[in-house]
Design a protein around this motif. Structure first.
Motif, PDB file in Angstrom:
ATOM      1  N   TYR A 171     -93.566  56.745 -61.181  1.00  0.00           N
ATOM      2  CA  TYR A 171     -93.817  57.425 -59.614  1.00  0.00           C
ATOM      3  C   TYR A 171     -94.172  58.560 -60.236  1.00  0.00           C
ATOM      4  CZ  TYR A 171     -93.684  59.740 -55.533  1.00  0.00           C
ATOM      5  OH  TYR A 171     -94.290  60.806 -54.298  1.00  0.00           O
ATOM      6  N   VAL A 172     -93.101  59.488 -60.807  1.00  0.00           N
ATOM      7  CA  VAL A 172     -93.557  60.995 -61.238  1.00  0.00           C
ATOM      8  C   VAL A 172     -95.045  60.908 -61.954  1.00  0.00           C
ATOM      9  CG1 VAL A 172     -93.405  63.555 -62.385  1.00  0.00           C
ATOM     10  CG2 VAL A 172     -91.433  62.015 -60.308  1.00  0.00           C
ATOM     11  N   LYS A 173     -95.230  59.999 -63.351  1.00  0.00           N
ATOM     12  CA  LYS A 173     -96.487  59.737 -63.627  1.00  0.00           C
ATOM     13  C   LYS A 173     -97.625  59.142 -63.073  1.00  0.00           C
ATOM     14  CE  LYS A 173     -95.305  56.960 -67.124  1.00  0.00           C
ATOM     15  NZ  LYS A 173     -95.757  55.700 -68.587  1.00  0.00           N
ATOM     16  N   ALA A 174     -97.366  58.474 -62.018  1.00  0.00           N
ATOM     17  CA  ALA A 174     -98.622  58.196 -61.141  1.00  0.00           C
ATOM     18  C   ALA A 174     -99.035  59.102 -60.042  1.00  0.00           C
ATOM     19  CB  ALA A 174     -97.732  56.942 -60.821  1.00  0.00           C
ATOM     20  N   ASN A 175     -98.042  60.035 -59.094  1.00  0.00           N
ATOM     21  CA  ASN A 175     -98.355  60.853 -59.019  1.00  0.00           C
ATOM     22  C   ASN A 175     -98.332  62.676 -58.805  1.00  0.00           C
ATOM     23  OD1 ASN A 175     -98.471  59.043 -56.333  1.00  0.00           O
ATOM     24  ND2 ASN A 175     -96.414  58.716 -56.913  1.00  0.00           N
ATOM     25  N   PHE A 176     -97.563  62.779 -60.612  1.00  0.00           N
ATOM     26  CA  PHE A 176     -98.141  64.401 -60.686  1.00  0.00           C
ATOM     27  C   PHE A 176     -99.301  64.643 -62.065  1.00  0.00           C
ATOM     28  CE2 PHE A 176     -94.650  64.076 -57.839  1.00  0.00           C
ATOM     29  CZ  PHE A 176     -94.780  64.641 -56.604  1.00  0.00           C
ATOM     30  N   LYS A 177     -99.891  65.297 -61.729  1.00  0.00           N
ATOM     31  CA  LYS A 177    -100.754  65.636 -63.057  1.00  0.00           C
ATOM     32  C   LYS A 177     -99.950  66.313 -64.185  1.00  0.00           C
ATOM     33  CE  LYS A 177    -105.749  64.064 -61.488  1.00  0.00           C
ATOM     34  NZ  LYS A 177    -104.761  63.623 -59.819  1.00  0.00           N
ATOM     35  N   GLU A 178     -99.885  67.807 -63.831  1.00  0.00           N
ATOM     36  CA  GLU A 178     -99.187  68.707 -63.909  1.00  0.00           C
ATOM     37  C   GLU A 178     -97.337  67.793 -65.109  1.00  0.00           C
ATOM     38  OE1 GLU A 178     -99.720  72.312 -63.457  1.00  0.00           O
ATOM     39  OE2 GLU A 178    -101.853  72.024 -63.541  1.00  0.00           O
ATOM     40  N   GLU A 179     -98.191  68.626 -66.013  1.00  0.00           N
ATOM     41  CA  GLU A 179     -96.340  68.110 -67.362  1.00  0.00           C
ATOM     42  C   GLU A 179     -95.461  69.142 -66.009  1.00  0.00           C
ATOM     43  OE1 GLU A 179     -96.619  68.299 -71.608  1.00  0.00           O
ATOM     44  OE2 GLU A 179     -94.658  67.986 -70.391  1.00  0.00           O
ATOM     45  N   SER A 180     -95.961  70.353 -66.295  1.00  0.00           N
ATOM     46  CA  SER A 180     -94.491  71.183 -66.096  1.00  0.00           C
ATOM     47  C   SER A 180     -93.632  70.142 -64.296  1.00  0.00           C
ATOM     48  CB  SER A 180     -94.774  72.609 -65.483  1.00  0.00           C
ATOM     49  OG  SER A 180     -95.709  72.310 -64.404  1.00  0.00           O
ATOM     50  N   GLN A 181     -94.664  70.024 -63.798  1.00  0.00           N
ATOM     51  CA  GLN A 181     -94.703  69.379 -62.351  1.00  0.00           C
ATOM     52  C   GLN A 181     -93.513  68.468 -63.038  1.00  0.00           C
ATOM     53  OE1 GLN A 181     -97.772  68.416 -59.540  1.00  0.00           O
ATOM     54  NE2 GLN A 181     -96.425  70.866 -58.581  1.00  0.00           N
ATOM     55  N   ARG A 182     -93.970  67.304 -63.616  1.00  0.00           N
ATOM     56  CA  ARG A 182     -93.237  66.013 -64.029  1.00  0.00           C
ATOM     57  C   ARG A 182     -92.125  66.528 -64.736  1.00  0.00           C
ATOM     58  NH1 ARG A 182     -98.938  64.093 -65.724  1.00  0.00           N
ATOM     59  NH2 ARG A 182     -98.034  64.349 -68.129  1.00  0.00           N
ATOM     60  N   ARG A 183     -91.947  67.157 -65.773  1.00  0.00           N
ATOM     61  CA  ARG A 183     -90.948  67.373 -66.581  1.00  0.00           C
ATOM     62  C   ARG A 183     -90.196  68.055 -65.556  1.00  0.00           C
ATOM     63  NH1 ARG A 183     -91.715  72.267 -69.884  1.00  0.00           N
ATOM     64  NH2 ARG A 183     -93.554  70.729 -70.722  1.00  0.00           N
ATOM     65  N   TYR A 184     -89.820  69.271 -65.160  1.00  0.00           N
ATOM     66  CA  TYR A 184     -89.188  69.857 -63.313  1.00  0.00           C
ATOM     67  C   TYR A 184     -88.852  69.363 -62.666  1.00  0.00           C
ATOM     68  CZ  TYR A 184     -87.314  71.885 -60.183  1.00  0.00           C
ATOM     69  OH  TYR A 184     -86.001  72.593 -57.937  1.00  0.00           O
ATOM     70  N   ILE A 185     -89.177  67.629 -62.271  1.00  0.00           N
ATOM     71  CA  ILE A 185     -88.548  66.895 -61.710  1.00  0.00           C
ATOM     72  C   ILE A 185     -87.620  65.990 -61.977  1.00  0.00           C
ATOM     73  CG2 ILE A 185     -89.500  65.026 -59.852  1.00  0.00           C
ATOM     74  CD1 ILE A 185     -91.734  66.236 -59.259  1.00  0.00           C
ATOM     75  N   LEU A 186     -87.862  64.904 -63.396  1.00  0.00           N
ATOM     76  CA  LEU A 186     -87.074  64.521 -63.880  1.00  0.00           C
ATOM     77  C   LEU A 186     -85.631  64.778 -64.549  1.00  0.00           C
ATOM     78  CD1 LEU A 186     -89.876  62.606 -65.519  1.00  0.00           C
ATOM     79  CD2 LEU A 186     -89.241  61.235 -63.947  1.00  0.00           C
ATOM     80  N   LYS A 187     -86.266  65.759 -65.247  1.00  0.00           N
ATOM     81  CA  LYS A 187     -85.115  67.353 -65.686  1.00  0.00           C
ATOM     82  C   LYS A 187     -83.885  67.005 -64.482  1.00  0.00           C
ATOM     83  CE  LYS A 187     -84.943  70.523 -69.005  1.00  0.00           C
ATOM     84  NZ  LYS A 187     -85.002  71.553 -69.674  1.00  0.00           N
ATOM     85  N   THR A 188     -84.629  68.284 -63.370  1.00  0.00           N
ATOM     86  CA  THR A 188     -83.078  68.047 -62.562  1.00  0.00           C
ATOM     87  C   THR A 188     -82.678  66.664 -61.808  1.00  0.00           C
ATOM     88  OG1 THR A 188     -85.400  69.953 -61.994  1.00  0.00           O
ATOM     89  CG2 THR A 188     -83.754  69.702 -60.258  1.00  0.00           C
ATOM     90  N   ALA A 189     -83.469  66.225 -61.722  1.00  0.00           N
ATOM     91  CA  ALA A 189     -83.015  64.041 -61.022  1.00  0.00           C
ATOM     92  C   ALA A 189     -81.566  63.550 -61.944  1.00  0.00           C
ATOM     93  CB  ALA A 189     -84.364  63.787 -60.881  1.00  0.00           C
TER      94      ALA A 189
END
Ligand SMILES: C[C@@]1(CC(=O)O)c2cc3[nH]c(cc4nc(cc5[nH]c(cc(n2)[C@H]1CCC(=O)O)[C@@](C)(CC(=O)O)[C@@H]5CCC(=O)O)C(CC(=O)O)=C4CCC(=O)O)c(CCC(=O)O)c3CC(=O)O
Ligand SMILES: NC(=O)C1=CN([C@@H]2O[C@H](COP(=O)(O)OP(=O)(O)OC[C@H]3O[C@@H](n4cnc5c(N)ncnc54)[C@H](O)[C@@H]3O)[C@@H](O)[C@H]2O)C=CC1
Length: 283
Positions: free
Chosen positions: A240-258
């Motif tokens: 989901y995050v790969k398909a919807n977030f272009k910013e790497e820092s955003q993707r990393r934040y979401i996945l790490k926090t989750a």
């Protein structure tokens, strides 16, 4: 010597086990856990294996080989001791017949060992010879099966036979595990901890399965079952995050926090909790 661990996909892939005893059975179970298309060939196949495999995947009988002479690619080297032709057919006759079909192909890897013999070819042969060829067609050729396999396990109780199988596999570049020779093996079976789709492979590096088994038991206790659910949840979230977030820092934040929250809570997160993390990630 330390082995490099590789994780490979064997679902639906042909895995050939030569030998049908206790060791073969253990390897069969392991491969079946990963959806492999397991075929067993041996003089005698034990009940435990027959119970878990479809009838058409079990071949009982002595191995037969037809292999090209590796020194002279234009000649067929037929092992008379192994090759039971019923006594009526000479090697020369057989070589000529097979050469008609395969002579143009000198590349070992591309040789098809399909012994389906065309009707035309049969008609051109003497009655005796065609009858023998039909008989041969029904036999089981180990080498033909090796050519079709993704990986092979040589687990007969016969050292010479295992060695011979290893040689053929090396010539074909087919992965082979040799139950009685680590040196001749191109891969080693790990001790496996399986939690859902999470796989942890262990190898002692010293050929000591007892060591691997001991470590496996410790890891089995240390890794809880719900980790498998978290892995599935995180896999989906990542898509989901790969398909919807272009910013790497955003993707990393979401996945790490989750992941951190899921492991802390010892469960997968609720929709509301994920939405909150995503909102934080967008800031
Ligand atoms: C080199 C290797 C090659 C390979 O198989 O890939 C190999 C070789 C040999 N094992 C032998 C004996 C036994 N092996 C087991 C069990 C396992 N063996 C496994 C792997 C390996 N075994 C590879 C090294 C792995 C590493 O170094 O980490 C495991 C991890 C994976 C699997 O087999 O699926 C699995 C444990 C799974 C688990 O429980 O977690 C048991 C049963 C038990 O202990 O319960 C017995 C005794 C009873 C019996 O006879 O079955 C012998 C005969 C020795 C002798 O003659 O005394 C040889 C040959 C030799 O040493 O030359
Ligand atoms: N890697 C491992 O985990 C282990 C390896 N081993 C080794 O594995 C091998 C097999 O051991 P087990 O399964 O206990 O033996 P087993 O005696 O239970 O089974 C041997 C199998 O090989 C077949 N076989 C023997 N000679 C054959 C031939 N010429 N052609 C076709 N089939 C033939 C038999 O029909 C039988 O199916 C042995 O060499 C042993 O030293 C033993 C224990 C563990």
């Amino acid at each position: 010597m330390a082995y490099f661990p590789i994780f490979t996909q064997i679902d639906g892939k042909r895995c050939l086990i030569a030998g049908g005893g206790k060791v073969a059975a253990r390897k069969v179970y392991t491969l079946l856990q990963y959806g492999a298309d397991v075929v067993v060939m041996a003089e005698k196949v034990c009940g435990e294996i027959k119970e878990v495999l479809p009838e058409e995947n079990v071949f009982e009988g002595v191995f037969k080989y037809i292999h090209k002479n590796r020194c002279n690619k234009n000649e067929w080297d037929i092992d008379e001791n192994k090759y039971d032709t019923g006594g009526n057919i000479s090697n020369t006759e057989l070589e000529n017949t097979l050469d008609k079909r395969y002579s143009s192909n000198s590349n070992l890897k591309n040789i098809s060992y399909d012994l389906e013999i065309s009707e035309n070819l049969l008609e051109s042969l003497s009655a005796d010879l065609s009858e023998d060829l039909l008989k041969i067609r029904k036999n089981t050729f180990l080498e033909k099966e090796i050519g079709k396999a993704f990986l092979v396990v040589a687990a007969t109780s016969n050292r010479k036979e295992n060695h011979h199988i290893a040689e053929i596999c090396h010539a074909y570049n087919v992965l082979v595990n040799v139950a009685d020779s680590e040196e001749e093996s191109s891969f080693i079976f790990p001790s496996v901890v399986r939690k859902g789709d999470i796989s942890i492979g262990i190898n002692s590096g010293t050929g000591s399965p007892t060591v691997s088994k001991h470590i496996r038991k410790q890891i089995e206790k240390a890794v809880p079952d719900y980790y498998a659910d978290i892995a599935v949840f995180m896999g989906k979230l990542r898509e989901y995050v790969k398909a919807n977030f272009k910013e790497e820092s955003q993707r990393r934040y979401i996945l790490k926090t989750a992941a951190a929250e899921a492991f802390a809570e010892e469960r997968v997160l609720t929709q509301k909790e994920i939405e909150e993390i995503i909102r934080q990630g967008q800031k």
